[in-house]
Design a protein around this motif. Sequence first.
Motif, PDB file in Angstrom:
ATOM      1  N   LYS A  42       0.824  -1.200   0.000  1.00 24.53           N
ATOM      2  CA  LYS A  42       0.000   0.000   0.000  1.00 24.53           C
ATOM      3  C   LYS A  42       0.867   1.262   0.000  1.00 24.53           C
ATOM      4  O   LYS A  42       2.061   1.216   0.254  1.00 24.53           O
ATOM      5  CB  LYS A  42      -0.936  -0.009   1.212  1.00 24.53           C
ATOM      6  CG  LYS A  42      -1.961  -1.136   1.184  1.00 24.53           C
ATOM      7  CD  LYS A  42      -2.890  -1.062   2.389  1.00 24.53           C
ATOM      8  CE  LYS A  42      -3.932  -2.169   2.354  1.00 24.53           C
ATOM      9  NZ  LYS A  42      -4.854  -2.103   3.516  1.00 24.53           N
ATOM     10  N   PHE A  43       0.206   2.395  -0.269  1.00 22.99           N
ATOM     11  CA  PHE A  43       0.871   3.693  -0.275  1.00 22.99           C
ATOM     12  C   PHE A  43       1.483   3.966   1.096  1.00 22.99           C
ATOM     13  O   PHE A  43       0.865   3.634   2.110  1.00 22.99           O
ATOM     14  CB  PHE A  43      -0.166   4.778  -0.619  1.00 22.99           C
ATOM     15  CG  PHE A  43       0.422   6.149  -0.802  1.00 22.99           C
ATOM     16  CD1 PHE A  43       0.974   6.534  -2.017  1.00 22.99           C
ATOM     17  CD2 PHE A  43       0.442   7.048   0.247  1.00 22.99           C
ATOM     18  CE1 PHE A  43       1.518   7.803  -2.185  1.00 22.99           C
ATOM     19  CE2 PHE A  43       0.984   8.315   0.089  1.00 22.99           C
ATOM     20  CZ  PHE A  43       1.531   8.693  -1.134  1.00 22.99           C
ATOM     21  N   PRO A  44       2.700   4.541   1.148  1.00 21.26           N
ATOM     22  CA  PRO A  44       3.392   5.196   0.044  1.00 21.26           C
ATOM     23  C   PRO A  44       4.199   4.272  -0.873  1.00 21.26           C
ATOM     24  O   PRO A  44       4.496   4.649  -2.002  1.00 21.26           O
ATOM     25  CB  PRO A  44       4.306   6.186   0.769  1.00 21.26           C
ATOM     26  CG  PRO A  44       4.608   5.524   2.069  1.00 21.26           C
ATOM     27  CD  PRO A  44       3.338   4.834   2.453  1.00 21.26           C
ATOM     28  N   ARG A  45       4.579   3.101  -0.378  1.00 20.63           N
ATOM     29  CA  ARG A  45       5.362   2.184  -1.214  1.00 20.63           C
ATOM     30  C   ARG A  45       4.432   1.256  -1.992  1.00 20.63           C
ATOM     31  O   ARG A  45       4.580   0.039  -1.989  1.00 20.63           O
ATOM     32  CB  ARG A  45       6.348   1.388  -0.365  1.00 20.63           C
ATOM     33  CG  ARG A  45       7.402   2.252   0.290  1.00 20.63           C
ATOM     34  CD  ARG A  45       8.383   1.424   1.099  1.00 20.63           C
ATOM     35  NE  ARG A  45       9.446   2.263   1.657  1.00 20.63           N
ATOM     36  CZ  ARG A  45      10.446   1.803   2.409  1.00 20.63           C
ATOM     37  NH1 ARG A  45      10.501   0.500   2.703  1.00 20.63           N
ATOM     38  NH2 ARG A  45      11.376   2.616   2.869  1.00 20.63           N
ATOM     39  N   PHE A  46       3.508   1.896  -2.708  1.00 21.72           N
ATOM     40  CA  PHE A  46       2.481   1.142  -3.422  1.00 21.72           C
ATOM     41  C   PHE A  46       3.085   0.399  -4.619  1.00 21.72           C
ATOM     42  O   PHE A  46       3.689   1.005  -5.499  1.00 21.72           O
ATOM     43  CB  PHE A  46       1.390   2.083  -3.918  1.00 21.72           C
ATOM     44  CG  PHE A  46       0.367   1.422  -4.805  1.00 21.72           C
ATOM     45  CD1 PHE A  46      -0.711   0.744  -4.273  1.00 21.72           C
ATOM     46  CD2 PHE A  46       0.508   1.467  -6.187  1.00 21.72           C
ATOM     47  CE1 PHE A  46      -1.645   0.130  -5.084  1.00 21.72           C
ATOM     48  CE2 PHE A  46      -0.422   0.850  -7.014  1.00 21.72           C
ATOM     49  CZ  PHE A  46      -1.503   0.176  -6.462  1.00 21.72           C
TER      50      PHE A  46
ATOM     51  N   ALA B 219      10.440   8.496 -11.053  1.00 16.55           N
ATOM     52  CA  ALA B 219      10.037   9.190  -9.826  1.00 16.55           C
ATOM     53  C   ALA B 219       9.588  10.617 -10.151  1.00 16.55           C
ATOM     54  O   ALA B 219       9.957  11.161 -11.189  1.00 16.55           O
ATOM     55  CB  ALA B 219      11.229   9.217  -8.850  1.00 16.55           C
ATOM     56  N   PRO B 220       8.750  11.199  -9.247  1.00 16.61           N
ATOM     57  CA  PRO B 220       8.308  10.669  -7.952  1.00 16.61           C
ATOM     58  C   PRO B 220       7.028   9.823  -8.002  1.00 16.61           C
ATOM     59  O   PRO B 220       6.262   9.798  -7.032  1.00 16.61           O
ATOM     60  CB  PRO B 220       8.086  11.942  -7.140  1.00 16.61           C
ATOM     61  CG  PRO B 220       7.623  12.949  -8.163  1.00 16.61           C
ATOM     62  CD  PRO B 220       8.410  12.635  -9.403  1.00 16.61           C
ATOM     63  N   HIS B 221       6.778   9.150  -9.121  1.00 15.87           N
ATOM     64  CA  HIS B 221       5.646   8.227  -9.235  1.00 15.87           C
ATOM     65  C   HIS B 221       5.703   7.182  -8.117  1.00 15.87           C
ATOM     66  O   HIS B 221       6.775   6.855  -7.608  1.00 15.87           O
ATOM     67  CB  HIS B 221       5.719   7.553 -10.609  1.00 15.87           C
ATOM     68  CG  HIS B 221       4.499   6.806 -11.020  1.00 15.87           C
ATOM     69  ND1 HIS B 221       4.108   5.611 -10.440  1.00 15.87           N
ATOM     70  CD2 HIS B 221       3.581   7.050 -11.996  1.00 15.87           C
ATOM     71  CE1 HIS B 221       3.008   5.171 -11.028  1.00 15.87           C
ATOM     72  NE2 HIS B 221       2.658   6.031 -11.965  1.00 15.87           N
ATOM     73  N   LYS B 222       4.546   6.656  -7.768  1.00 18.32           N
ATOM     74  CA  LYS B 222       4.505   5.539  -6.818  1.00 18.32           C
ATOM     75  C   LYS B 222       5.247   4.325  -7.399  1.00 18.32           C
ATOM     76  O   LYS B 222       5.223   4.131  -8.611  1.00 18.32           O
ATOM     77  CB  LYS B 222       3.049   5.141  -6.533  1.00 18.32           C
ATOM     78  CG  LYS B 222       2.163   6.276  -6.077  1.00 18.32           C
ATOM     79  CD  LYS B 222       0.702   5.811  -6.052  1.00 18.32           C
ATOM     80  CE  LYS B 222      -0.253   6.970  -5.897  1.00 18.32           C
ATOM     81  NZ  LYS B 222      -1.663   6.551  -5.971  1.00 18.32           N
ATOM     82  N   PRO B 223       5.868   3.524  -6.556  1.00 18.97           N
ATOM     83  CA  PRO B 223       5.968   3.596  -5.101  1.00 18.97           C
ATOM     84  C   PRO B 223       6.876   4.745  -4.666  1.00 18.97           C
ATOM     85  O   PRO B 223       7.927   4.972  -5.262  1.00 18.97           O
ATOM     86  CB  PRO B 223       6.579   2.243  -4.723  1.00 18.97           C
ATOM     87  CG  PRO B 223       7.387   1.838  -5.924  1.00 18.97           C
ATOM     88  CD  PRO B 223       6.601   2.352  -7.100  1.00 18.97           C
ATOM     89  N   VAL B 224       6.438   5.441  -3.647  1.00 19.12           N
ATOM     90  CA  VAL B 224       7.230   6.556  -3.115  1.00 19.12           C
ATOM     91  C   VAL B 224       8.322   5.938  -2.253  1.00 19.12           C
ATOM     92  O   VAL B 224       8.132   5.690  -1.079  1.00 19.12           O
ATOM     93  CB  VAL B 224       6.350   7.525  -2.313  1.00 19.12           C
ATOM     94  CG1 VAL B 224       7.151   8.745  -1.886  1.00 19.12           C
ATOM     95  CG2 VAL B 224       5.137   7.945  -3.119  1.00 19.12           C
TER      96      VAL B 224
END
Length: 540
Positions: free
Chosen positions: A227-231, A276-281
Amino acid sequence: MRPDKQTGLGRPVHRNPASRRWRGASTARAIFSVFAAAALVPLAVASEATAADKTISRPNIVIVLADDLGYGDVQAYNPQSRIPTPHLNALANSGLTFLDAHTPSAVCTPTRYGLLTGRYCWRTRLKRGVLNGYGEPLIERDRMTIADFLTDAGYVCGVVGKWHLGLGFVRDESGTIDYGRRITDGPAEHGFAYSYIIPASLDFPPYVFIQNNRVTTLPTLRQKAQKFPRFVRQGPRAPDFRFEDCLDRLTDQAVGFIQRQARSGKPFFLYFALTAPHKPVWPHPRFRGRTALGPYADFVVQVDATVGRVLEALQAAGATDQTLVIFTSDNGSYMYRLSAGARDHVDDPTVQGYRPEHHRANGPLRGTKADIWEGGHRVPFIVRWPGHVTAGERTDATICLTDVFATVADILQRPLPDGAAPDGFSFRSVLQGRPSEFHRPPVIHHSVAGMFAIRDGRWKLVLGNGSGGREKPRGQPFTRPYPLFDMQTDLAETRDLSEQHKDIVERLESLCERIRQADGTRTVFPGRNTVRGPSNTPDR
């Protein structure tokens, strides 16, 4: 293309000449002209041109495309931002900053198609949304790309980073991908002699690196969803594919390409599509905690540092003065603007948004990535070309990423072949300090759900009744009422003027339909490849 054992570059894949409709138009090399910031310098005889003249007439070209970087994420655009972006600030100080630059779509895949082909993606089979990592190739085999064009002009072309335009993975009879087989349709088939890419966004499997159309390491691991942020989505992953190291690894490849090509003496084109900064953050550990504004802000700092490495590589190679650099983003940021008092990304990294006092990822603009509102498609766009672009200047000229192809052709003084860059218009005059000569025909905006808008001068008409993306109400395409905004006085799109200017609404609606139904915007505005002279639309 087949890789050369010594250089790692590809050799052209031989095709039936009839399969590329532009080949007949580009077999003869054009005689290049050199232009300086103040005037064009004619070459009396091509054979008498000095080596320096040839270098200037065919500059190296580096395009750095950030992924989901917002208009307000760069301090040069948002001085109130607390996220340090020193390298991008320096780039702006040494180049030309466009304040009204737009992506052809508010999401990833369509923008990349438009940048490389000079054509709106909604003219293809992809009418909404994006491809995933397993998507079929989107760029048509007979569609000229900017890399094809530059290869014909004697450039060595390389792409590093996020592809996200579909790949020709080979599948067995059961439909399972054979990752050991060479990809049949990838960058090599679209003009790139060298490529080191990932298939799509960093959150899309398969999680593999692909060099010159071959997967570098087989994906033997299974990545779990997070899950977000490291989606990230679940799917196959190669053992050497580590999310936090991905951007560094790609940057190493981009720097290596610059170093090799600078030594070769041939002009080169590098398309560096960041992840970046696209997910995963997921910033690298050395950037974590750098801002006290959460991992998204730290990731933006890493993006800035990545640009710095590219610029340093050019400097170390002695190529700065001979290189045209373009930095931009593929759409706006996905970080929401939250109301006062709400918990945000600073309070809790799992929250996808900021309160305004902490950060405005899309600056003063309405909406986010995916939306038809300005926050979805108005992006940073900075051009540096020492000796040709005046340093530290800003311009409010309205441009679109589909214009880059035509502008490069204009700089090289090579005519665009028939059918190439049909939605692109050269902004070379703006680069040369003559913005009054640039009057671009209308730009068409497009949201993730297929919502259209048209921008002509100060006026923007949305052909739908919502964002067409993520901001509520999302609305429906071509459902009235159609709001009209004056972008000179209402950048935040807060005042609908459609009732006061019904004639403009009618004109823009008709013009949008003409452009949508045409083969390209340039067929509606013939003779406007290099745009000069007054617009034929009166109410600017």
